[in-house]
Design an enzyme around this catalytic site. Structure first.
Site, PDB file in Angstrom:
ATOM      1  N   ALA A  34      -9.075  -5.009  -1.857  1.00  0.00           N
ATOM      2  CA  ALA A  34      -9.193  -3.640  -2.349  1.00  0.00           C
ATOM      3  C   ALA A  34      -7.836  -2.949  -2.361  1.00  0.00           C
ATOM      4  O   ALA A  34      -7.527  -2.171  -3.270  1.00  0.00           O
ATOM      5  CB  ALA A  34     -10.186  -2.859  -1.485  1.00  0.00           C
ATOM      6  N   TYR A  35      -7.010  -3.235  -1.363  1.00  0.00           N
ATOM      7  CA  TYR A  35      -5.705  -2.594  -1.278  1.00  0.00           C
ATOM      8  C   TYR A  35      -4.834  -2.967  -2.473  1.00  0.00           C
ATOM      9  O   TYR A  35      -4.129  -2.117  -3.035  1.00  0.00           O
ATOM     10  CB  TYR A  35      -5.002  -2.991   0.024  1.00  0.00           C
ATOM     11  CG  TYR A  35      -3.691  -2.279   0.225  1.00  0.00           C
ATOM     12  CD1 TYR A  35      -3.645  -1.010   0.793  1.00  0.00           C
ATOM     13  CD2 TYR A  35      -2.484  -2.865  -0.153  1.00  0.00           C
ATOM     14  CE1 TYR A  35      -2.451  -0.339   0.977  1.00  0.00           C
ATOM     15  CE2 TYR A  35      -1.277  -2.205   0.014  1.00  0.00           C
ATOM     16  CZ  TYR A  35      -1.269  -0.946   0.579  1.00  0.00           C
ATOM     17  OH  TYR A  35      -0.071  -0.273   0.738  1.00  0.00           O
TER      18      TYR A  35
END
Length: 389
Positions: free
Chosen positions: A294-295
């Protein structure tokens, strides 16, 4: 390690009895008042008096304390029992005593009794010195605020039995840190049977896990080296080799232990996260929520990413987390440090870092800053809320 830390370790080893604690805001913030002085917990009054004070009257004793191997104060041990007060303090440090100032909040205070009238006192200011001292006695920050027990520490019979069974089953001298942490949690949860507190009271439960692991670690050390220490060493080289091996093992596991227990706490609260993910420049923060994928997905909203760092002590090293995840503006940092100065907390706030500490430790921080410090329970609730946005 600074000479002061080395001297403090030697003083504890040579003294009749010793005590240590992190200086709280209560110790350093009221230097001009009648109550000025270092508060001593009731479980450690033996460092001050042979017998406890009696409620309804004050009790005192005058001693000489040699500070930092440098200067001496004619100080007063006092029990305030008259009126509504019921506390023990060390007072009378002299007008120019340098350490009871707000900037020393979070320093480690060490007091060793040489005899009934003479003591050695030390203030350890840097994280390196604090950790060197704690490592020397296989202590966690959770073990401070009490008499320093160098002998094998006892738990109740059920925990003692569980420790012994675990050690007997070991096929190696020392298990890996992740196995040690898991064993400590398993023993604590089995003996005390309150796993519901992972959700209901995560702050106290985490401290109990850490405390149990340090006691298990001491138990294993004693089983491995007890006979060797009792019989003595044939050469200085043999002594140094064993000492270095023990100390290096103590140092290597402290930070890993905290991360393992935090992971278990997050798992127990059904949080989605990743430990030791990669961010910019191959940096590895302690925890990212929901994780590395997600980062690095630039379509994933930055405001839903959470950074969570973990450091057993953070007086100096909190700055290391500033650039560990550039997409995340507001960062959270967990520590077992009991007290930090208002100035350092202001510096953290300027860098958009929210400090997270176990709930029982918040009272050690400056009163005007306590409202901005989070408990672990508050952080967990925040992480759950962000996951549903």
């Amino acid at each position: 390690m600074d000479n002061i830390a080395s001297s403090a370790i030697q003083a504890v080893n040579n003294g009749q009895i010793a005590y240590c604690k992190f200086l709280s805001a209560n110790d350093t913030g009221n230097t001009g008042t009648h109550q000025a002085g270092i508060y001593i917990a009731k479980n450690a009054i033996s460092i001050l008096f042979d017998e406890p004070g009696e409620k309804g009257s004050n009790k005192d004793k005058f001693v000489k304390v040699r500070w930092q191997d440098d200067f001496t104060t004619d100080s007063r041990f006092i029990y305030y029992g008259a009126g509504t007060r019921n506390e023990y303090r060390i007072t009378r440090f002299g007008r120019d005593f340098p350490f009871l100032r707000t900037e020393h909040t979070g320093d480690l205070f060490v007091l060793a009794k040489n005899d009934n009238e003479n003591y050695s006192g030390y203030i350890l200011e840097t994280e390196d010195d604090i950790n060197a001292f704690l490592d020397a006695f296989a202590m966690s920050p959770t073990d401070t605020g009490a008499i320093i027990h160098q002998e094998d520490m006892r738990l109740d019979t059920r925990a003692e039995l569980a420790f012994s069974e675990f050690i007997k089953a070991l096929t190696v001298d020392f298990p890996a840190s992740v196995e040690m942490s898991a064993a400590a949690r398993r023993i604590f949860n089995t003996v005390y049977n309150h796993e519901e507190n992972i959700v209901l009271n995560p702050d106290n439960h985490l401290v109990s896990w850490i405390d149990t692991e340090y006691r298990l670690f001491r138990k294993i050390e004693f089983s491995r080296y007890g006979d060797m220490i009792t019989k003595g060493f044939q050469t200085v080289e043999q002594f140094i080799k064993v000492s270095n091996m023990v100390l290096n093992r103590r140092k290597s596991r402290a930070g890993k232990s905290l991360e393992h227990h935090l992971s278990a706490m997050f798992n127990g609260n059904s949080l989605v996260y990743q430990a030791q993910p990669r961010t910019e420049g191959n940096k590895r923060p302690d925890f990212l929520f929901p994780g590395e994928a997600a980062y690095h997905d630039l379509t994933y909203p930055s405001e839903q990413l959470i950074f969570f760092g973990a450091k057993t002590t953070c007086k100096d090293r909190w700055r290391q987390v500033i650039n560990e995840a550039n997409r995340i503006h507001e960062k959270h940092l967990f520590t077992l440090q009991q007290g930090i100065s208002a100035q350092q907390l202001d510096e953290m706030e300027a860098e958009h870092i929210t400090l997270v500490v176990p709930a029982p430790y918040i009272s050690a921080y400056p009163q005007e800053k306590r409202g901005s410090i989070w408990t672990l329970k508050k952080f967990i609730a925040y992480a759950k809320e962000r996951a549903t946005v």
